[in-house]
Design a protein around this motif. Structure first.
Motif, short mmCIF file in Angstrom:
data_model
loop_
_atom_site.label_atom_id
_atom_site.label_comp_id
_atom_site.label_asym_id
_atom_site.label_seq_id
_atom_site.Cartn_x
_atom_site.Cartn_y
_atom_site.Cartn_z
N SER A 32 -2.79 -3.70 9.35
CA SER A 32 -3.98 -4.50 9.05
C SER A 32 -4.20 -4.59 7.54
CB SER A 32 -5.20 -3.88 9.73
OG SER A 32 -6.37 -4.56 9.36
N TYR A 33 -4.08 -3.46 6.87
CA TYR A 33 -4.25 -3.44 5.42
C TYR A 33 -3.24 -4.36 4.74
CZ TYR A 33 -3.99 -1.77 0.62
OH TYR A 33 -3.96 -1.69 -0.75
N LEU A 34 -1.98 -4.25 5.11
CA LEU A 34 -0.93 -5.05 4.48
C LEU A 34 -1.11 -6.54 4.74
CD1 LEU A 34 2.19 -2.80 5.14
CD2 LEU A 34 0.94 -3.11 2.98
N GLU A 35 -1.54 -6.89 5.93
CA GLU A 35 -1.74 -8.32 6.27
C GLU A 35 -2.93 -8.92 5.52
OE1 GLU A 35 -0.47 -9.59 10.57
OE2 GLU A 35 -1.62 -7.71 10.67
N ASN A 45 -3.95 -9.70 -2.77
CA ASN A 45 -3.35 -9.57 -4.09
C ASN A 45 -2.17 -8.60 -4.13
OD1 ASN A 45 -4.85 -7.26 -3.78
ND2 ASN A 45 -5.78 -7.31 -5.81
N LEU A 46 -1.58 -8.32 -3.00
CA LEU A 46 -0.41 -7.45 -2.94
C LEU A 46 0.80 -8.21 -3.48
CD1 LEU A 46 0.80 -4.73 -1.97
CD2 LEU A 46 1.25 -5.86 0.21
N MET A 47 1.35 -7.74 -4.58
CA MET A 47 2.47 -8.42 -5.21
C MET A 47 3.81 -8.01 -4.61
SD MET A 47 1.33 -10.45 -7.60
CE MET A 47 2.73 -10.72 -8.64
N CYS A 48 3.94 -6.73 -4.28
CA CYS A 48 5.21 -6.23 -3.77
C CYS A 48 4.99 -4.83 -3.20
CB CYS A 48 6.25 -6.19 -4.87
SG CYS A 48 7.88 -5.72 -4.29
N LEU A 49 5.64 -4.57 -2.11
CA LEU A 49 5.54 -3.27 -1.45
C LEU A 49 6.83 -2.50 -1.70
CD1 LEU A 49 3.71 -1.65 0.58
CD2 LEU A 49 5.20 -2.55 2.34
N PHE A 50 6.72 -1.23 -1.99
CA PHE A 50 7.90 -0.38 -2.14
C PHE A 50 8.15 0.31 -0.80
CE2 PHE A 50 7.51 0.58 -6.98
CZ PHE A 50 7.72 -0.76 -7.25
N VAL A 51 9.30 0.06 -0.21
CA VAL A 51 9.69 0.73 1.03
C VAL A 51 10.63 1.87 0.63
CG1 VAL A 51 10.83 0.51 3.27
CG2 VAL A 51 9.45 -1.38 2.39
N LEU A 52 10.16 3.09 0.82
CA LEU A 52 10.94 4.27 0.43
C LEU A 52 11.83 4.69 1.59
CD1 LEU A 52 8.12 6.34 -1.32
CD2 LEU A 52 9.69 4.68 -2.33
N LEU A 53 13.11 4.82 1.29
CA LEU A 53 14.10 5.17 2.30
C LEU A 53 14.87 6.42 1.83
CD1 LEU A 53 15.38 1.53 2.57
CD2 LEU A 53 13.99 2.69 4.30
N ASP A 54 14.83 7.46 2.63
CA ASP A 54 15.54 8.69 2.29
C ASP A 54 17.02 8.44 2.53
OD1 ASP A 54 16.70 11.25 2.24
OD2 ASP A 54 14.92 12.19 3.11
N CYS A 55 17.80 8.42 1.47
CA CYS A 55 19.22 8.07 1.57
C CYS A 55 20.04 9.11 2.32
CB CYS A 55 19.81 7.81 0.20
SG CYS A 55 20.06 9.31 -0.76
N ARG A 56 19.47 10.28 2.58
CA ARG A 56 20.21 11.32 3.31
C ARG A 56 20.37 10.99 4.78
NH1 ARG A 56 16.58 16.36 2.13
NH2 ARG A 56 15.09 14.77 2.77
#
Length: 120
Positions: free
Chosen positions: A18-21, A25-36
């Protein structure tokens, strides 16, 4: 987040989505992915949802110091392969290591260039 009940996770998910939708003024979201970890279904589903909602995002692979270069390359290639099954092109990608201070400058540069595009 991982140690709460399924009901609690669903509540969190509703709040986050809901927040993201609604965040105009959200310019870009960082999706953090654990590379392990191998490519995670939940991450792919979330990024697919972001694409469907036209929410811009970048992929940030964290903890790159925790894997050998070969294992890191294998996991990144797996993500790319899976993403390209439903994406025409991949979002911008960053690689970080808190231990070795890698990726900081690139991410800060991205943030600075993105902020310049913001008009209130």
């Amino acid at each position: 987040y991982a140690s709460v009940s399924k009901t609690e996770k669903e509540k969190f998910q509703k709040i986050i989505f809901s927040y993201l939708e609604k965040r105009e003024n959200l310019m870009c979201l960082f999706v953090l992915l654990d590379c392990r970890h191998n490519c995670q279904k939940i991450d792919l589903e979330f990024m697919r949802w972001l694409g469907e909602k036209k929410i811009p995002f970048v992929m940030i692979f964290t903890k790159t110091d925790k894997l050998s270069k070969t294992a890191l390359k294998k996991n990144i290639e797996q993500y790319k392969k899976e993403m390209l099954k439903s994406w025409e092109e991949l979002p911008q990608t960053f690689f970080t290591s808190a231990l070795h201070k890698e990726g900081d400058k690139e991410i800060l540069s991205f943030i600075n260039s993105t902020n310049k595009l913001f008009t209130a």
